[in-house]
Design a protein around this motif. Structure first.
Motif, mmCIF file in Angstrom:
data_model
loop_
_atom_site.group_PDB
_atom_site.id
_atom_site.type_symbol
_atom_site.label_atom_id
_atom_site.label_comp_id
_atom_site.label_asym_id
_atom_site.label_seq_id
_atom_site.Cartn_x
_atom_site.Cartn_y
_atom_site.Cartn_z
ATOM 1 N N THR A 216 37.952 26.136 37.760
ATOM 2 C CA THR A 216 37.450 26.773 36.546
ATOM 3 C C THR A 216 38.276 27.980 36.110
ATOM 4 O O THR A 216 38.984 28.594 36.927
ATOM 5 N N PRO A 217 38.171 28.363 34.832
ATOM 6 C CA PRO A 217 38.808 29.603 34.381
ATOM 7 C C PRO A 217 38.363 30.817 35.181
ATOM 8 O O PRO A 217 39.171 31.712 35.448
ATOM 9 N N ALA A 218 37.087 30.860 35.575
ATOM 10 C CA ALA A 218 36.604 31.995 36.367
ATOM 11 C C ALA A 218 37.339 32.092 37.696
ATOM 12 O O ALA A 218 37.641 33.201 38.180
ATOM 13 N N MET A 219 37.631 30.961 38.314
ATOM 14 C CA MET A 219 38.387 30.963 39.566
ATOM 15 C C MET A 219 39.791 31.510 39.347
ATOM 16 O O MET A 219 40.282 32.334 40.137
ATOM 17 N N ALA A 220 40.457 31.056 38.290
ATOM 18 C CA ALA A 220 41.815 31.526 38.001
ATOM 19 C C ALA A 220 41.821 33.035 37.760
ATOM 20 O O ALA A 220 42.694 33.759 38.272
ATOM 21 N N ARG A 221 40.859 33.516 37.007
ATOM 22 C CA ARG A 221 40.811 34.956 36.719
ATOM 23 C C ARG A 221 40.532 35.760 37.986
ATOM 24 O O ARG A 221 41.100 36.844 38.181
ATOM 25 N N ALA A 222 39.662 35.259 38.844
ATOM 26 C CA ALA A 222 39.330 35.987 40.068
ATOM 27 C C ALA A 222 40.551 36.128 40.971
ATOM 28 O O ALA A 222 40.803 37.205 41.543
ATOM 29 N N MET A 223 41.334 35.073 41.108
ATOM 30 C CA MET A 223 42.542 35.155 41.929
ATOM 31 C C MET A 223 43.564 36.083 41.287
ATOM 32 O O MET A 223 44.200 36.896 41.983
ATOM 33 N N ALA A 224 43.725 35.980 39.979
ATOM 34 C CA ALA A 224 44.685 36.841 39.288
ATOM 35 C C ALA A 224 44.298 38.304 39.423
ATOM 36 O O ALA A 224 45.158 39.178 39.612
ATOM 37 N N ASP A 225 43.023 38.598 39.345
ATOM 38 C CA ASP A 225 42.557 39.986 39.477
ATOM 39 C C ASP A 225 42.811 40.524 40.882
ATOM 40 O O ASP A 225 43.028 41.727 41.058
ATOM 41 N N ALA A 226 42.783 39.634 41.878
ATOM 42 C CA ALA A 226 42.963 40.076 43.261
ATOM 43 C C ALA A 226 44.419 40.277 43.638
ATOM 44 O O ALA A 226 44.721 41.011 44.586
ATOM 45 N N ALA A 227 45.349 39.633 42.924
ATOM 46 C CA ALA A 227 46.776 39.710 43.261
ATOM 47 C C ALA A 227 47.438 40.860 42.513
ATOM 48 O O ALA A 227 47.231 41.018 41.309
ATOM 49 N N PRO A 228 48.245 41.672 43.190
ATOM 50 C CA PRO A 228 48.896 42.813 42.524
ATOM 51 C C PRO A 228 49.720 42.422 41.305
ATOM 52 O O PRO A 228 49.751 43.159 40.317
ATOM 53 N N CYS A 229 50.381 41.280 41.369
ATOM 54 C CA CYS A 229 51.195 40.800 40.244
ATOM 55 C C CYS A 229 50.648 39.478 39.727
ATOM 56 O O CYS A 229 51.403 38.565 39.371
ATOM 57 N N GLY A 230 49.316 39.376 39.675
ATOM 58 C CA GLY A 230 48.677 38.147 39.257
ATOM 59 C C GLY A 230 48.503 38.040 37.755
ATOM 60 O O GLY A 230 48.323 39.040 37.063
ATOM 61 N N HIS A 231 48.555 36.815 37.263
ATOM 62 C CA HIS A 231 48.350 36.549 35.827
ATOM 63 C C HIS A 231 47.614 35.232 35.673
ATOM 64 O O HIS A 231 47.998 34.221 36.273
#
Length: 265
Positions: A216-231
């Motif tokens: 899901t989009p929520a999963m993608a956003r959660a991982m991106a928020d957790a990674a220092p250089c995530g998008h």
């Protein structure tokens, strides 16, 4: 889409490559084969050495033991990099391939220049986890449902598309034992490396279809928020097989990701 010519490593992994330059290793999802990356090989191969692999037990790659969990698939990828003498590479994975890519970033991140997860699952809720584990049990028992996954991946209105037919052919012809092993690892692997992202310093892309009901989009956003250089990037109007159903948009996003400066640890 014609079958792509394969090479084989000494340890039994089948792969194909296109282009020259900085290496990009791409890993497909459960039930698929390296041809699923053909649209990306054609375009990204103009600027990079794109190396697509058949996951263990898929295509022409040697299977892993039946009980292999996600960590064993990650070890397999590390061995593949060794076999090709790749000290560092960009790594992108789709679905199960995304979980393997995440494991690579978590366990041998010094070899990963950039990481991209396409349609990745992340910390499924209890209902989704129970459903996928039950599907893994059914597959192990020989009850293989082809149309159910395709309905989730594409939606009911895409059944007449060429991409749907192609994907159905791949899923219908996959080695059943290899499929069962990979699916079991996929079913239990969504939280295996879920805590790694705060420690992954390289450019990390999390791309999914806006209408994907499982990755899901929520999963993608959660991982991106957790990674220092995530998008996080979403492809509107598409589901699970975005690299095939929206190749132009996906290729543009991947090229932008590949252009980002490496963040050395």
């Amino acid at each position: 889409m014609e079958m792509i010519r394969r090479f084989h490593t000494k340890n039994g992994t089948a792969y194909a490559e296109h282009g020259t330059g900085e290496p990009l290793v791409v890993i497909h999802g459960v039930g698929m084969r390296l041809e699923a990356w053909a649209p990306q090989m054609a375009v990204l191969g103009r600027s990079h050495r794109v190396i697509a692999v058949d996951m263990p037990g898929h295509g022409e790659s040697r299977p892993l033991p039946q009980e292999a969990r996600l960590e064993v698939f990650v070890d397999w990828l590390g061995l593949f990099l060794d076999d090709l003498e790749l000290e560092r590479a960009n790594v992108a994975g789709h679905s199960m391939g995304a979980l393997i890519a995440a494991g690579a970033a978590a366990t041998f991140g010094e070899r990963v220049s950039r990481v991209a997860l396409l349609n990745a699952v992340y910390r499924r809720d209890a209902a989704a986890s129970a459903a996928v584990i039950e599907r893994a049990r059914e597959i192990r028992a020989g009850q293989v449902d082809v149309d159910g996954p395709l309905l989730r991946w594409f939606g009911a209105d895409c059944r007449e598309s060429d991409v749907y037919r192609l994907t159905r052919r791949w899923l219908s012809s996959v080695d059943r034992a290899g499929y069962a092993t990979a699916y079991a690892a996929f079913a239990s692997g969504d939280s295996t490396y879920a805590d790694c992202w705060p420690n992954v310093g390289c450019p990390a892309l999390f791309l999914t279809g806006a209408d994907d009901p499982n990755s899901t989009p929520a999963m993608a956003r959660a991982m991106a928020d957790a990674a220092p250089c995530g998008h996080a990037a979403l492809i509107e109007g598409h589901r699970h097989m975005v690299n095939l159903t929206a190749p132009d948009e996906v290729n543009a996003i991947l090229l932008e990701w590949l252009a980002k400066p490496e963040e050395m640890k």
